[in-house]
Structure formats: C-alpha cells, structure tokens
Design an enzyme around this catalytic site. Structure first.
Site, PDB file in Angstrom:
ATOM      1  N   GLY A  17     -21.776   1.014  53.834  1.00  0.00           N
ATOM      2  CA  GLY A  17     -20.498   0.563  54.382  1.00  0.00           C
ATOM      3  C   GLY A  17     -20.444  -0.933  54.644  1.00  0.00           C
ATOM      4  N   ASN A  92     -23.375  -4.721  63.884  1.00  0.00           N
ATOM      5  CA  ASN A  92     -22.410  -3.978  63.073  1.00  0.00           C
ATOM      6  C   ASN A  92     -22.494  -2.465  63.272  1.00  0.00           C
ATOM      7  OD1 ASN A  92     -20.757  -3.494  60.382  1.00  0.00           O
ATOM      8  ND2 ASN A  92     -22.706  -2.393  60.139  1.00  0.00           N
ATOM      9  N   TYR A 157     -13.873   5.744  71.439  1.00  0.00           N
ATOM     10  CA  TYR A 157     -13.974   4.648  70.466  1.00  0.00           C
ATOM     11  C   TYR A 157     -13.138   3.452  70.928  1.00  0.00           C
ATOM     12  CZ  TYR A 157     -14.286   2.447  65.823  1.00  0.00           C
ATOM     13  OH  TYR A 157     -14.525   1.579  64.763  1.00  0.00           O
ATOM     14  N   LYS A 161     -14.909  -0.105  71.917  1.00  0.00           N
ATOM     15  CA  LYS A 161     -14.641  -1.302  71.110  1.00  0.00           C
ATOM     16  C   LYS A 161     -13.935  -2.384  71.942  1.00  0.00           C
ATOM     17  CE  LYS A 161     -16.500  -0.206  67.112  1.00  0.00           C
ATOM     18  NZ  LYS A 161     -17.686  -0.960  66.636  1.00  0.00           N
ATOM     19  N   THR A 194     -14.954   2.879  53.748  1.00  0.00           N
ATOM     20  CA  THR A 194     -16.417   3.021  53.838  1.00  0.00           C
ATOM     21  C   THR A 194     -16.711   4.499  54.122  1.00  0.00           C
ATOM     22  OG1 THR A 194     -16.666   2.823  56.230  1.00  0.00           O
ATOM     23  CG2 THR A 194     -16.524   0.749  54.993  1.00  0.00           C
ATOM     24  N   PRO A 195     -17.990   4.879  54.111  1.00  0.00           N
ATOM     25  CA  PRO A 195     -18.325   6.282  54.392  1.00  0.00           C
ATOM     26  C   PRO A 195     -17.854   6.771  55.762  1.00  0.00           C
ATOM     27  CG  PRO A 195     -20.189   5.184  53.363  1.00  0.00           C
ATOM     28  CD  PRO A 195     -19.170   4.124  53.654  1.00  0.00           C
TER      29      PRO A 195
END
Ligand code: NAD
Length: 258
Positions: A17, A92, A157, A161, A194-195
């Site tokens: 990713g 990341n 999340y 974040k 991305t995955p």
C-alpha cells in the site's frame, strides 16, 4: 541529483500500500530507506523490489511492530546500522476497525489507538535522539482526511487520526522551540486504492471495483487517489523543499474537504 539525496528514512507499514509507495519514491529521489512492517517478509519484498528497480542497494528491511517500544529500539538500531543514521521518519502504519459508537468493540478501539497513535509516541521517543544527530530532519505522520472530517461509522479511526493530527503539531513545536532543526507535519489522504480498501469492500459485501466507483462519486475530482499521489507529498515533506513547513497538515483529498 534526487530531491532526497542524503536523506536517511525509516518508513513503517512498508510491506504494501502507501508505505511501499513512500519507500519506493523516497529511494527514487536518492534517499536510503529502511522498510519496516509487522509483516517482515512483506517489508523485505518492498526493499528487494526497490533495489532491483534502481540497481543499487539503498533499501533495507526489518520486521517491526510499531506498538512495541522495544521493537522501535531495534528498528532505530537497524537504521543506524543499515542507513548510517536517521533523519526522516514516516509514521505510516495504521489500521481501521469496525463499529459505530454503539457497536465498536473496546478491544478494537484500543487496538486502533495503539497502532495509529501510540506508535508515533514510541517512535518519536526512540528515534529523536538519533534524528538530532543527523539533522535537518523531518517527521511525517500519515493521518487521514478522517482525522479532520467525522463519519458515524468509524469513531475509533476518526478520533485516532485526529489525535495524530494534533500530536504532529505538538511534536513540531517541541522540535522547533528546542532548536532541533527537525520538522513534523501530518498528511491527510482521502480514499486511496490500496489493500486497506479490500477490507472495506469485504465489510460492505461489495466488489472492490464497485466500491472504488462509489467512493469516486463522493470526491469532487471524481477519482480515488493513487499511492504515488500521497508518496509524492511524502517526498516533498522529507526533502528540504519543505524546510519552512512544520506543524502543518497537507490534505490530499481530491477536494472532498473544500
Ligand atoms: P494497508 O492496510 O494496505 O497497509 C498497512 C500496512 O501497515 C500493512 O503492511 C500492515 O502489515 C502494516 N501494519 C499494520 N499493523 C502494524 C503494526 N502494528 N506494526 C507495523 N506495521 C503494521 O494500508 P494503506 O492504505 O497503505 O494505509 C497506510 C496508512 O495510510 C495508514 O495509516 C492509513 O490509515 C492511512 N490512510 C489510508 C487511506 C487509504 O484509503 N488507503 C486513506 C487515508 C489514510
């Protein structure tokens, strides 16, 4: 010369990713890169592919769980050994967990904060001493547009974040006020292919192609991001081109927050 010549970069979550894209783009711009991931084989694959593509040995890999302070010590030691120091830290690695405020499991809530936020606390505590020796330096924390815009479906999340966003500013001010010549900024992507989106597709019982189309319709530019759209911002923040930028947030969101 490359834009990141002389940079010594550690990238977490580099097995796939965005992390794999950051590692590749930094190396293409002249950095030496340590790829780390809890999936050590995946990190090694990223490093091997980078070295094969560039035909020189500039990427290295270690297995590294970002929630574990002793793993951080080992990763910093590996940076000293393989890179010869450290002056770019790309935090990341990150995860999302399922559930709204009524259904989110508390263990998942804590895991989300542990991987997304505690990781940066440990990483900065363990890496800053070596980074100071190799200044100028740059800490780049991958937050999300979800750290700035809320959704009812991802409270853990969203708030983890948002914590990354504010923590980045506090780190930036600390480094600046102590004359460390180390900057810290956060990066806020919207959806990138991305995955991580495989999990989102599965959670909504959707084909990934259909999911990408649905997501693209929510974005003013009418497309989701590509990994290099974000990795190119990481190159900018890692390089001295951004030497006056610290404590800032860089939004790469196709206009979704405009
Ligand atoms: P991904 O799931 O494809 O890759 C994440 C990587 O982190 C994996 O290789 C995984 O093994 C690793 N990882 C997970 N837990 C770890 C741990 N405890 N220690 C070390 N490594 C660990 O995700 P991605 O899409 O590449 O996302 C990378 C970052 O970008 C994350 O912080 C994510 O929240 C953020 N982000 C992604 C998107 C997106 O749409 N893809 C959007 C905004 C922000």
């Amino acid at each position: 010369a490359g834009r990141c010549e002389g940079k010594l970069a550690l990238v977490t979550g580099a097995a796939q990713g965005l992390g794999a894209a950051h590692a590749r783009r930094l190396a293409e711009e002249g950095a030496r890169v340590l790829c780390t991931d809890i999936n050590g084989d995946g990190a090694a694959d990223t490093a091997r592919l980078v070295n094969e593509a560039l035909d020189r040995e500039v990427a290295f890999a270690v297995s590294h769980n970002v929630t574990d302070p002793s793993d951080w010590e080992a990763a910093v030691d590996a940076a000293r050994e393989h890179l010869g120091g450290l002056n770019v830290l790309v935090n990341n690695a990150g995860i999302g967990v399922a559930g709204n405020i009524e259904t989110c499991d508390f263990e998942d809530w804590k895991r989300c904060f542990s991987v997304n936020v505690d990781s940066i606390f440990h990483g900065c505590q363990k890496a800053l001493p070596l980074m100071r020796e190799h200044a100028p330096g740059s800490i780049i924390n991958i937050s999300s547009i979800a750290g700035l815009i809320a959704s009812d479906t991802m409270p853990a999340y969203n708030s983890s974040k948002a914590a990354v966003w504010m923590l980045s500013k506090s780190i930036a001010l600390h480094c600046a006020k102590n004359n460390m010549d180390i900057r810290c900024n956060s990066v806020h992507p919207t959806f990138v292919d991305t995955p991580i989106l495989d999990g989102t597709a599965k959670a909504h019982s959707l084909d990934k192609g259909i999911l990408l189309e649905k997501l693209a319709r929510q974005i003013p530019l009418r497309k989701v991001g590509e990994p290099d759209d974000i990795a190119n911002a990481v190159v900018y923040l890692a390089s001295d081109e951004s030497k006056f930028m610290t404590g800032a947030e860089l939004k790469l969101d196709g206009g979704i927050s405009a």
